[in-house]
Motif scaffolding. Structure first.
Motif, PDB file in Angstrom:
ATOM      1  N   ARG A  12       0.776  -1.360   0.042  1.00 22.07           N
ATOM      2  CA  ARG A  12       0.033   0.029   0.058  1.00 22.07           C
ATOM      3  C   ARG A  12       0.971   1.078   0.057  1.00 22.07           C
ATOM      4  O   ARG A  12       2.185   1.169   0.196  1.00 22.07           O
ATOM      5  CB  ARG A  12      -0.908  -0.061   1.260  1.00 22.07           C
ATOM      6  CG  ARG A  12      -0.269  -0.164   2.586  1.00 22.07           C
ATOM      7  CD  ARG A  12      -1.256   0.019   3.795  1.00 22.07           C
ATOM      8  NE  ARG A  12      -0.598  -0.180   5.098  1.00 22.07           N
ATOM      9  CZ  ARG A  12       0.171   0.808   5.635  1.00 22.07           C
ATOM     10  NH1 ARG A  12       0.186   2.073   5.227  1.00 22.07           N
ATOM     11  NH2 ARG A  12       0.894   0.505   6.729  1.00 22.07           N
ATOM     12  N   SER A  13       0.391   2.268  -0.153  1.00 22.24           N
ATOM     13  CA  SER A  13       0.995   3.656  -0.166  1.00 22.24           C
ATOM     14  C   SER A  13       1.477   4.073   1.349  1.00 22.24           C
ATOM     15  O   SER A  13       0.588   3.661   2.388  1.00 22.24           O
ATOM     16  CB  SER A  13       0.202   4.775  -0.689  1.00 22.24           C
ATOM     17  OG  SER A  13      -0.072   4.471  -2.168  1.00 22.24           O
ATOM     18  N   TRP A  14       2.452   4.849   1.429  1.00 19.93           N
ATOM     19  CA  TRP A  14       2.772   5.319   2.838  1.00 19.93           C
ATOM     20  C   TRP A  14       1.812   6.255   3.500  1.00 19.93           C
ATOM     21  O   TRP A  14       1.567   7.102   2.565  1.00 19.93           O
ATOM     22  CB  TRP A  14       4.193   5.778   2.846  1.00 19.93           C
ATOM     23  CG  TRP A  14       4.825   6.092   4.009  1.00 19.93           C
ATOM     24  CD1 TRP A  14       4.638   7.227   4.871  1.00 19.93           C
ATOM     25  CD2 TRP A  14       5.797   5.284   4.769  1.00 19.93           C
ATOM     26  NE1 TRP A  14       5.527   7.148   6.031  1.00 19.93           N
ATOM     27  CE2 TRP A  14       6.227   5.838   5.973  1.00 19.93           C
ATOM     28  CE3 TRP A  14       6.563   4.260   4.638  1.00 19.93           C
ATOM     29  CZ2 TRP A  14       6.927   5.428   6.927  1.00 19.93           C
ATOM     30  CZ3 TRP A  14       7.297   3.563   5.358  1.00 19.93           C
ATOM     31  CH2 TRP A  14       7.895   4.233   6.609  1.00 19.93           C
ATOM     32  N   ASP A  15       1.302   5.993   4.576  1.00 19.69           N
ATOM     33  CA  ASP A  15       0.317   6.917   5.190  1.00 19.69           C
ATOM     34  C   ASP A  15       1.039   7.328   6.568  1.00 19.69           C
ATOM     35  O   ASP A  15       1.256   6.763   7.403  1.00 19.69           O
ATOM     36  CB  ASP A  15      -0.846   5.935   5.713  1.00 19.69           C
ATOM     37  CG  ASP A  15      -2.003   7.022   6.179  1.00 19.69           C
ATOM     38  OD1 ASP A  15      -1.564   8.152   6.704  1.00 19.69           O
ATOM     39  OD2 ASP A  15      -3.030   6.395   5.992  1.00 19.69           O
ATOM     40  N   VAL A  16       1.596   8.884   6.454  1.00 17.91           N
ATOM     41  CA  VAL A  16       2.006   9.437   7.263  1.00 17.91           C
ATOM     42  C   VAL A  16       1.303   9.172   8.840  1.00 17.91           C
ATOM     43  O   VAL A  16       1.838   9.171   9.870  1.00 17.91           O
ATOM     44  CB  VAL A  16       2.239  11.180   7.057  1.00 17.91           C
ATOM     45  CG1 VAL A  16       2.855  11.783   8.286  1.00 17.91           C
ATOM     46  CG2 VAL A  16       3.048  11.112   5.781  1.00 17.91           C
ATOM     47  N   ASN A  30      11.527   7.697   6.061  1.00 17.73           N
ATOM     48  CA  ASN A  30      12.922   8.154   5.940  1.00 17.73           C
ATOM     49  C   ASN A  30      13.750   8.711   4.783  1.00 17.73           C
ATOM     50  O   ASN A  30      12.911   8.720   3.664  1.00 17.73           O
ATOM     51  CB  ASN A  30      13.704   6.651   6.227  1.00 17.73           C
ATOM     52  CG  ASN A  30      13.194   5.892   7.572  1.00 17.73           C
ATOM     53  OD1 ASN A  30      12.988   6.613   8.609  1.00 17.73           O
ATOM     54  ND2 ASN A  30      13.463   4.762   7.647  1.00 17.73           N
ATOM     55  N   PRO A  31      14.726   9.339   4.901  1.00 13.94           N
ATOM     56  CA  PRO A  31      15.221  10.065   3.862  1.00 13.94           C
ATOM     57  C   PRO A  31      15.508   9.087   2.621  1.00 13.94           C
ATOM     58  O   PRO A  31      15.531   7.879   3.016  1.00 13.94           O
ATOM     59  CB  PRO A  31      16.605  10.667   4.265  1.00 13.94           C
ATOM     60  CG  PRO A  31      16.463  10.611   5.827  1.00 13.94           C
ATOM     61  CD  PRO A  31      15.495   9.661   6.195  1.00 13.94           C
ATOM     62  N   PRO A  52      16.925   1.211   3.328  1.00 18.18           N
ATOM     63  CA  PRO A  52      15.538   1.472   2.713  1.00 18.18           C
ATOM     64  C   PRO A  52      14.515   1.485   3.709  1.00 18.18           C
ATOM     65  O   PRO A  52      14.638   0.719   4.959  1.00 18.18           O
ATOM     66  CB  PRO A  52      15.483   0.582   1.688  1.00 18.18           C
ATOM     67  CG  PRO A  52      17.041   0.081   1.377  1.00 18.18           C
ATOM     68  CD  PRO A  52      17.781   0.252   2.809  1.00 18.18           C
ATOM     69  N   PRO A  53      13.397   2.258   3.636  1.00 20.18           N
ATOM     70  CA  PRO A  53      12.480   2.233   4.257  1.00 20.18           C
ATOM     71  C   PRO A  53      11.733   0.809   4.282  1.00 20.18           C
ATOM     72  O   PRO A  53      11.610  -0.004   3.522  1.00 20.18           O
ATOM     73  CB  PRO A  53      11.388   3.371   3.803  1.00 20.18           C
ATOM     74  CG  PRO A  53      11.703   3.261   2.246  1.00 20.18           C
ATOM     75  CD  PRO A  53      12.980   2.979   2.179  1.00 20.18           C
ATOM     76  N   PRO A  54      11.114   0.576   5.563  1.00 14.55           N
ATOM     77  CA  PRO A  54       9.985  -0.803   5.395  1.00 14.55           C
ATOM     78  C   PRO A  54       8.902  -0.563   4.447  1.00 14.55           C
ATOM     79  O   PRO A  54       8.578   0.516   3.888  1.00 14.55           O
ATOM     80  CB  PRO A  54       9.599  -0.757   7.121  1.00 14.55           C
ATOM     81  CG  PRO A  54       9.351   0.682   7.351  1.00 14.55           C
ATOM     82  CD  PRO A  54      10.900   1.448   6.767  1.00 14.55           C
ATOM     83  N   THR A  55       8.451  -1.724   4.183  1.00 14.89           N
ATOM     84  CA  THR A  55       7.250  -1.814   3.198  1.00 14.89           C
ATOM     85  C   THR A  55       5.921  -1.713   3.845  1.00 14.89           C
ATOM     86  O   THR A  55       5.541  -2.376   4.539  1.00 14.89           O
ATOM     87  CB  THR A  55       7.360  -3.163   2.357  1.00 14.89           C
ATOM     88  OG1 THR A  55       8.804  -3.242   1.835  1.00 14.89           O
ATOM     89  CG2 THR A  55       6.317  -3.137   1.235  1.00 14.89           C
TER      90      THR A  55
END
Length: 485
Positions: free
Chosen positions: A212-216, A223-224, A237-240
């Motif tokens: 899914r899309s990243w939801d703040v 992350n950068p 890398p960021p988590p999925t």
């Protein structure tokens, strides 16, 4: 190689040890069973209140006792030694002559029983039906699970995927549920179904976990961007972000999966299906376990899972005292068969797509392989050499490969490494232009020397330590020495 694949001697000896009564999840499979066990452990540890969890994985990573964990930490060496002494003493007294793995398995079960843990996550060593872990009684099994099945250990388990699947499905208990993960080979499903039906069990296919899309609001700040610049603060890398519908909950479960690679969504699916099965089909011994598992605790458990040596990133700092001239970004992965090498190769291609704006990049493989016929070095290395570039990429890869031996693992004298010269010959056939490095035969600390060689290359890059979990263990021992200095 002579290994007695029967449970007869184990069944004789367990009569003289404390009865095993711990509620247990039993996990088999060719690839992914360790990741599933780590995810399950993290979810159970994050329940409210936290459950005490014993976990058994094989092979060990650094020391033989670290394959037995209590609450996600390796068992205390004194506890391990005392339990091992008790089991070995019984083995000598009753002349059962168990193998080292059988003794290790009984040691783990003894420790879990003595600790009275709430639940155990038990990973099969090899196969399933005749594996030492299958000695646990039917009444202790909560849910069994089978991850992806592929060709491996054919000399013991069968020459076809179907034969191997039947052996692994042999952990199914009469009248119990077996969760089956996503399979690459279609013949696995009917083979497993045949075994489960003979035991009047239920076969449950794993749920679908979707990206899914990243939801703040749910996931927090992103992350950068990922880079391969080891001179600045390295960011993994960021988590999925993922979503899954679990029948045990009314709303979809959202999670952040920190284990890298698309295959980890399949492993997460198996773990979550095991949890959902437990909650929707609870057994009498599960009451203490199920009451604290909620969508929120599942989110926390998935987010906090760690599983070293499986697509794991590490920053190795410059250490002049050990001749590491500059910092290195290392990806450590225990890929040791064609299926897991395909996964590693695919992930490296994904990483290259994240840094495609660079004109060139150093990619250094440090490789060691176990001698395990009929599997060949070519079958294991072809999926990662040469590296597959992203579509329409203009990235120039400076490829280097180190071929070496791993340190013989403790308590496993049958494990032998492939000669570095044989690895070199295969690498040369696959990537003739690659820069090669190989130590003199018999030289100690081969991994340390390979890392020194990798650090001598100028420019940004990635070092991949792969080919065997025993080589990855050497890498973690290298890190441990650096941290202690």
């Amino acid at each position: 190689m002579s290994i007695d694949l029967s449970l007869d001697r184990l069944q004789r000896l367990v009569q003289f040890l404390p009865s095993y009564t711990r509620p247990t999840f039993h996990i088999a499979g060719t690839n992914g069973k360790g990741s599933v066990s780590a995810i399950l452990t993290s979810i159970l540890r994050n329940s409210t209140p936290p459950l005490s969890v014993g976990r058994f994985n094989s092979p060990h990573l650094i020391s033989v006792h670290d394959c037995i964990a209590l609450n996600d930490a390796p068992v205390d060496i004194d506890v391990f030694s005392s339990a091992r002494s008790r089991v070995e003493g019984a083995d000598r007294l009753h002349e059962t002559k168990l193998s080292s793995f059988e003794l290790l398995t009984l040691t783990a079960l003894f420790i879990f029983e003595e600790a009275k843990v709430d639940v155990v996550v038990l990973e099969v060593g090899m196969g399933g039906r005749l594996d030492a872990t299958n000695i646990i009684p039917d009444e202790s099994v909560l849910v069994s699970a089978l991850t992806s099945v592929d060709l491996d250990h054919q000399i013991f388990l069968g020459n076809t995927v179907s034969e191997i699947a039947k052996e692994k499905a042999g952990i199914t208990r009469k009248g119990h549920t077996l969760v089956l993960g996503k399979q690459k080979h279609a013949e696995v499903i009917p083979a497993v179904k045949e075994i489960v039906e003979k035991l009047d069990g239920d076969l449950v296919q794993s749920l679908e976990v979707v990206r899914r899309s990243w939801d703040v609001d749910v996931d927090g700040p992103l992350n950068p961007p990922f880079t391969l610049d080891a001179t600045n603060s390295f960011v993994e890398p960021p988590p999925t972000p993922v979503r899954v519908h679990m029948p045990c909950f009314s709303a979809d479960v959202l999670a952040l999966l920190p284990l890298y690679g698309d295959h980890q969504r399949d492993n997460l699916a198996v773990a979550l299906t095991v949890i959902s099965t437990l909650l929707t089909r609870p057994s009498p011994i599960a009451q203490n376990i199920i009451r604290g598992i909620t969508p929120e605790t599942v989110f926390r458990g998935v987010r906090s899972v760690r599983w070293p040596g499986r697509l794991s990133f590490h920053l190795v700092p410059a250490e002049p005292a050990r001749n590491i001239s500059r910092s290195l970004i290392v990806l450590a992965d225990g890929a040791h068969n064609p299926a897991s090498s395909i996964t590693l190769g695919s992930y490296i291609t994904h990483l290259l797509s994240l840094v495609d704006a660079k004109p060139s990049l150093n990619l250094t493989y440090i490789l060691s392989l176990s001698h395990s016929p009929p599997k060949t070095p070519l079958q294991t290395l072809a999926p990662i050499l040469p590296p597959a570039l992203p579509l329409q990429s203009s990235l120039n890869i400076n490829l280097s490969v180190a071929c070496l031996r791993f340190t013989p693992p403790e308590g496993m004298p049958w494990v032998k490494s492939v000669a570095p010269g044989d690895i070199r010959d295969v690498v040369t056939s696959l990537v003739p232009d690659a820069e090669l490095w190989m130590p003199d035969e018999g030289v100690p600390n081969q991994l340390d020397r390979a890392l020194k060689w990798a650090a001598e290359k100028a420019g940004d890059g990635l070092v991949v330590v792969a080919g065997s979990l025993y080589l990855v263990a050497d890498f973690y021992r290298f890190l441990r020495v650096g941290q202690s200095q």
